[in-house]
Write a protein that holds these residues in place. Structure first.
Motif, PDB file in Angstrom:
ATOM      1  N   SER A 110       0.824  -1.209   0.000  1.00  0.00           N
ATOM      2  CA  SER A 110       0.000   0.000   0.000  1.00  0.00           C
ATOM      3  C   SER A 110       0.863   1.266   0.000  1.00  0.00           C
ATOM      4  O   SER A 110       0.668   2.164  -0.817  1.00  0.00           O
ATOM      5  CB  SER A 110      -0.911  -0.014   1.228  1.00  0.00           C
ATOM      6  OG  SER A 110      -1.617   1.184   1.340  1.00  0.00           O
ATOM      7  N   TYR A 111       1.827   1.334   0.908  1.00  0.00           N
ATOM      8  CA  TYR A 111       2.670   2.522   1.083  1.00  0.00           C
ATOM      9  C   TYR A 111       3.489   2.834  -0.170  1.00  0.00           C
ATOM     10  O   TYR A 111       3.612   3.986  -0.571  1.00  0.00           O
ATOM     11  CB  TYR A 111       3.584   2.315   2.289  1.00  0.00           C
ATOM     12  CG  TYR A 111       4.590   3.420   2.504  1.00  0.00           C
ATOM     13  CD1 TYR A 111       4.175   4.680   2.918  1.00  0.00           C
ATOM     14  CD2 TYR A 111       5.949   3.201   2.310  1.00  0.00           C
ATOM     15  CE1 TYR A 111       5.094   5.702   3.127  1.00  0.00           C
ATOM     16  CE2 TYR A 111       6.869   4.210   2.513  1.00  0.00           C
ATOM     17  CZ  TYR A 111       6.437   5.462   2.923  1.00  0.00           C
ATOM     18  OH  TYR A 111       7.350   6.461   3.115  1.00  0.00           O
ATOM     19  N   LEU A 112       4.051   1.809  -0.790  1.00  0.00           N
ATOM     20  CA  LEU A 112       4.890   2.010  -1.972  1.00  0.00           C
ATOM     21  C   LEU A 112       4.097   1.882  -3.273  1.00  0.00           C
ATOM     22  O   LEU A 112       4.664   1.977  -4.353  1.00  0.00           O
ATOM     23  CB  LEU A 112       6.040   0.998  -1.970  1.00  0.00           C
ATOM     24  CG  LEU A 112       6.995   1.099  -0.782  1.00  0.00           C
ATOM     25  CD1 LEU A 112       7.993  -0.043  -0.799  1.00  0.00           C
ATOM     26  CD2 LEU A 112       7.709   2.442  -0.765  1.00  0.00           C
ATOM     27  N   GLN A 113       2.796   1.643  -3.158  1.00  0.00           N
ATOM     28  CA  GLN A 113       1.901   1.494  -4.307  1.00  0.00           C
ATOM     29  C   GLN A 113       2.424   0.433  -5.275  1.00  0.00           C
ATOM     30  O   GLN A 113       2.594   0.672  -6.466  1.00  0.00           O
ATOM     31  CB  GLN A 113       1.684   2.834  -5.000  1.00  0.00           C
ATOM     32  CG  GLN A 113       1.032   3.851  -4.092  1.00  0.00           C
ATOM     33  CD  GLN A 113       0.821   5.202  -4.745  1.00  0.00           C
ATOM     34  OE1 GLN A 113       1.293   5.466  -5.835  1.00  0.00           O
ATOM     35  NE2 GLN A 113       0.094   6.053  -4.054  1.00  0.00           N
ATOM     36  N   LEU A 114       2.653  -0.759  -4.714  1.00  0.00           N
ATOM     37  CA  LEU A 114       3.141  -1.889  -5.489  1.00  0.00           C
ATOM     38  C   LEU A 114       1.967  -2.805  -5.824  1.00  0.00           C
ATOM     39  O   LEU A 114       0.915  -2.746  -5.188  1.00  0.00           O
ATOM     40  CB  LEU A 114       4.213  -2.643  -4.702  1.00  0.00           C
ATOM     41  CG  LEU A 114       5.436  -1.804  -4.322  1.00  0.00           C
ATOM     42  CD1 LEU A 114       6.346  -2.582  -3.395  1.00  0.00           C
ATOM     43  CD2 LEU A 114       6.183  -1.336  -5.554  1.00  0.00           C
ATOM     44  N   TYR A 115       2.161  -3.654  -6.800  1.00  0.00           N
ATOM     45  CA  TYR A 115       1.053  -4.468  -7.293  1.00  0.00           C
ATOM     46  C   TYR A 115       1.258  -5.956  -7.115  1.00  0.00           C
ATOM     47  O   TYR A 115       0.659  -6.740  -7.818  1.00  0.00           O
ATOM     48  CB  TYR A 115       0.798  -4.130  -8.771  1.00  0.00           C
ATOM     49  CG  TYR A 115       0.416  -2.684  -8.934  1.00  0.00           C
ATOM     50  CD1 TYR A 115      -0.860  -2.254  -8.624  1.00  0.00           C
ATOM     51  CD2 TYR A 115       1.361  -1.752  -9.356  1.00  0.00           C
ATOM     52  CE1 TYR A 115      -1.214  -0.918  -8.746  1.00  0.00           C
ATOM     53  CE2 TYR A 115       1.017  -0.412  -9.480  1.00  0.00           C
ATOM     54  CZ  TYR A 115      -0.278  -0.003  -9.171  1.00  0.00           C
ATOM     55  OH  TYR A 115      -0.611   1.311  -9.278  1.00  0.00           O
ATOM     56  N   PHE A 116       2.074  -6.366  -6.178  1.00  0.00           N
ATOM     57  CA  PHE A 116       2.258  -7.790  -5.953  1.00  0.00           C
ATOM     58  C   PHE A 116       1.113  -8.349  -5.110  1.00  0.00           C
ATOM     59  O   PHE A 116       0.406  -7.627  -4.420  1.00  0.00           O
ATOM     60  CB  PHE A 116       3.614  -8.090  -5.302  1.00  0.00           C
ATOM     61  CG  PHE A 116       3.795  -7.525  -3.914  1.00  0.00           C
ATOM     62  CD1 PHE A 116       3.342  -8.219  -2.803  1.00  0.00           C
ATOM     63  CD2 PHE A 116       4.441  -6.320  -3.727  1.00  0.00           C
ATOM     64  CE1 PHE A 116       3.524  -7.710  -1.524  1.00  0.00           C
ATOM     65  CE2 PHE A 116       4.630  -5.797  -2.462  1.00  0.00           C
ATOM     66  CZ  PHE A 116       4.170  -6.499  -1.360  1.00  0.00           C
ATOM     67  N   GLU A 117       0.955  -9.661  -5.199  1.00  0.00           N
ATOM     68  CA  GLU A 117      -0.005 -10.373  -4.359  1.00  0.00           C
ATOM     69  C   GLU A 117       0.767 -11.082  -3.250  1.00  0.00           C
ATOM     70  O   GLU A 117       1.853 -11.598  -3.485  1.00  0.00           O
ATOM     71  CB  GLU A 117      -0.761 -11.425  -5.159  1.00  0.00           C
ATOM     72  CG  GLU A 117      -1.667 -10.871  -6.241  1.00  0.00           C
ATOM     73  CD  GLU A 117      -2.350 -11.995  -6.991  1.00  0.00           C
ATOM     74  OE1 GLU A 117      -3.262 -12.635  -6.408  1.00  0.00           O
ATOM     75  OE2 GLU A 117      -1.939 -12.246  -8.133  1.00  0.00           O
ATOM     76  N   VAL A 118       0.197 -11.107  -2.070  1.00  0.00           N
ATOM     77  CA  VAL A 118       0.791 -11.851  -0.964  1.00  0.00           C
ATOM     78  C   VAL A 118      -0.311 -12.683  -0.321  1.00  0.00           C
ATOM     79  O   VAL A 118      -1.408 -12.181  -0.080  1.00  0.00           O
ATOM     80  CB  VAL A 118       1.490 -10.925   0.062  1.00  0.00           C
ATOM     81  CG1 VAL A 118       0.532  -9.927   0.686  1.00  0.00           C
ATOM     82  CG2 VAL A 118       2.199 -11.728   1.137  1.00  0.00           C
ATOM     83  N   ARG A 119      -0.005 -13.952  -0.105  1.00  0.00           N
ATOM     84  CA  ARG A 119      -0.973 -14.869   0.514  1.00  0.00           C
ATOM     85  C   ARG A 119      -0.260 -15.759   1.521  1.00  0.00           C
ATOM     86  O   ARG A 119       0.907 -16.086   1.353  1.00  0.00           O
ATOM     87  CB  ARG A 119      -1.650 -15.739  -0.533  1.00  0.00           C
ATOM     88  CG  ARG A 119      -2.559 -14.967  -1.457  1.00  0.00           C
ATOM     89  CD  ARG A 119      -3.393 -15.899  -2.285  1.00  0.00           C
ATOM     90  NE  ARG A 119      -4.122 -15.146  -3.300  1.00  0.00           N
ATOM     91  CZ  ARG A 119      -4.766 -15.698  -4.303  1.00  0.00           C
ATOM     92  NH1 ARG A 119      -4.776 -17.006  -4.440  1.00  0.00           N
ATOM     93  NH2 ARG A 119      -5.400 -14.957  -5.170  1.00  0.00           N
ATOM     94  N   LEU A 120      -1.038 -16.169   2.514  1.00  0.00           N
ATOM     95  CA  LEU A 120      -0.558 -17.088   3.541  1.00  0.00           C
ATOM     96  C   LEU A 120      -1.163 -18.457   3.265  1.00  0.00           C
ATOM     97  O   LEU A 120      -2.365 -18.571   3.029  1.00  0.00           O
ATOM     98  CB  LEU A 120      -0.990 -16.574   4.917  1.00  0.00           C
ATOM     99  CG  LEU A 120      -0.479 -17.278   6.152  1.00  0.00           C
ATOM    100  CD1 LEU A 120       1.044 -17.199   6.239  1.00  0.00           C
ATOM    101  CD2 LEU A 120      -1.094 -16.651   7.398  1.00  0.00           C
ATOM    102  N   PHE A 121      -0.323 -19.492   3.276  1.00  0.00           N
ATOM    103  CA  PHE A 121      -0.765 -20.850   2.955  1.00  0.00           C
ATOM    104  C   PHE A 121      -0.448 -21.797   4.101  1.00  0.00           C
ATOM    105  O   PHE A 121       0.579 -21.651   4.767  1.00  0.00           O
ATOM    106  CB  PHE A 121      -0.059 -21.358   1.693  1.00  0.00           C
ATOM    107  CG  PHE A 121      -0.482 -20.641   0.448  1.00  0.00           C
ATOM    108  CD1 PHE A 121      -1.545 -21.100  -0.303  1.00  0.00           C
ATOM    109  CD2 PHE A 121       0.192 -19.498   0.038  1.00  0.00           C
ATOM    110  CE1 PHE A 121      -1.939 -20.429  -1.454  1.00  0.00           C
ATOM    111  CE2 PHE A 121      -0.192 -18.817  -1.106  1.00  0.00           C
ATOM    112  CZ  PHE A 121      -1.263 -19.285  -1.855  1.00  0.00           C
ATOM    113  N   ASN A 122      -1.319 -22.797   4.278  1.00  0.00           N
ATOM    114  CA  ASN A 122      -1.053 -23.798   5.310  1.00  0.00           C
ATOM    115  C   ASN A 122      -0.391 -25.046   4.740  1.00  0.00           C
ATOM    116  O   ASN A 122      -0.066 -25.960   5.473  1.00  0.00           O
ATOM    117  CB  ASN A 122      -2.323 -24.162   6.087  1.00  0.00           C
ATOM    118  CG  ASN A 122      -3.382 -24.791   5.210  1.00  0.00           C
ATOM    119  OD1 ASN A 122      -3.167 -25.036   4.033  1.00  0.00           O
ATOM    120  ND2 ASN A 122      -4.538 -25.045   5.794  1.00  0.00           N
ATOM    121  N   SER A 123      -0.185 -25.079   3.406  1.00  0.00           N
ATOM    122  CA  SER A 123       0.532 -26.209   2.820  1.00  0.00           C
ATOM    123  C   SER A 123       1.491 -25.706   1.731  1.00  0.00           C
ATOM    124  O   SER A 123       1.156 -24.793   0.969  1.00  0.00           O
ATOM    125  CB  SER A 123      -0.423 -27.254   2.245  1.00  0.00           C
ATOM    126  OG  SER A 123      -0.776 -26.973   0.920  1.00  0.00           O
TER     127      SER A 123
END
Length: 133
Positions: A109-122
């Motif tokens: 948000s702060y750097l206005q970037l467009y990557f996706e980040v997700r948390l996975f359990n496997s």
């Protein structure tokens, strides 16, 4: 798949296509100089090899905290990598996972970037999302 191991700093990187899989030994504390150096190496390696997808397995951080030095390093460097996706593998420490996830969301948000980040359990689900399976 190329595997790089640095026993002096207790971290491992594996490359699958355009994905870097990063993991740390359970004995490596997030507050240590070795952890900071491993983050520096990870960023340098990802930049040099133009790897835009990152899988992070932080192992068992055991109450570790994200230090200000590490956060500033990642903040200054993430724009150089031009990350597309970051997959975080759940650890045994909910607070560590949440802090890492929130920090990456903040940078996005702060750097206005467009990557996706997700948390996975496997690991398999994370690698599938990254296109590394």
């Amino acid at each position: 798949m190329e595997t790089l191991l640095n026993p002096a700093t207790l971290f491992t990187y594996k490359v699958r296509g355009e994905v870097i899989l990063a993991s740390w030994h359970n004995d490596l504390r997030a507050e240590s100089v070795e952890f900071f150096d491993s983050i520096k190496h990870l960023i340098q390696f990802a930049t040099e090899h133009n790897l835009k997808k990152i899988f992070i397995d932080s192992g068992k951080p055991a109450g570790g905290i994200l230090t200000e030095d590490v956060m500033l390093l990642v903040q200054k460097s993430i724009v150089k990598i031009e990350v597309d996706k970051i997959a975080l593998l759940e650890s045994s420490d909910f607070h560590w996972d949440n802090n890492l996830f929130q920090f990456l969301q903040y940078l996005k948000s702060y750097l206005q970037l467009y990557f996706e980040v997700r948390l996975f359990n496997s690991k398999d689900a994370a690698l599938q999302w990254l296109g590394a399976i």
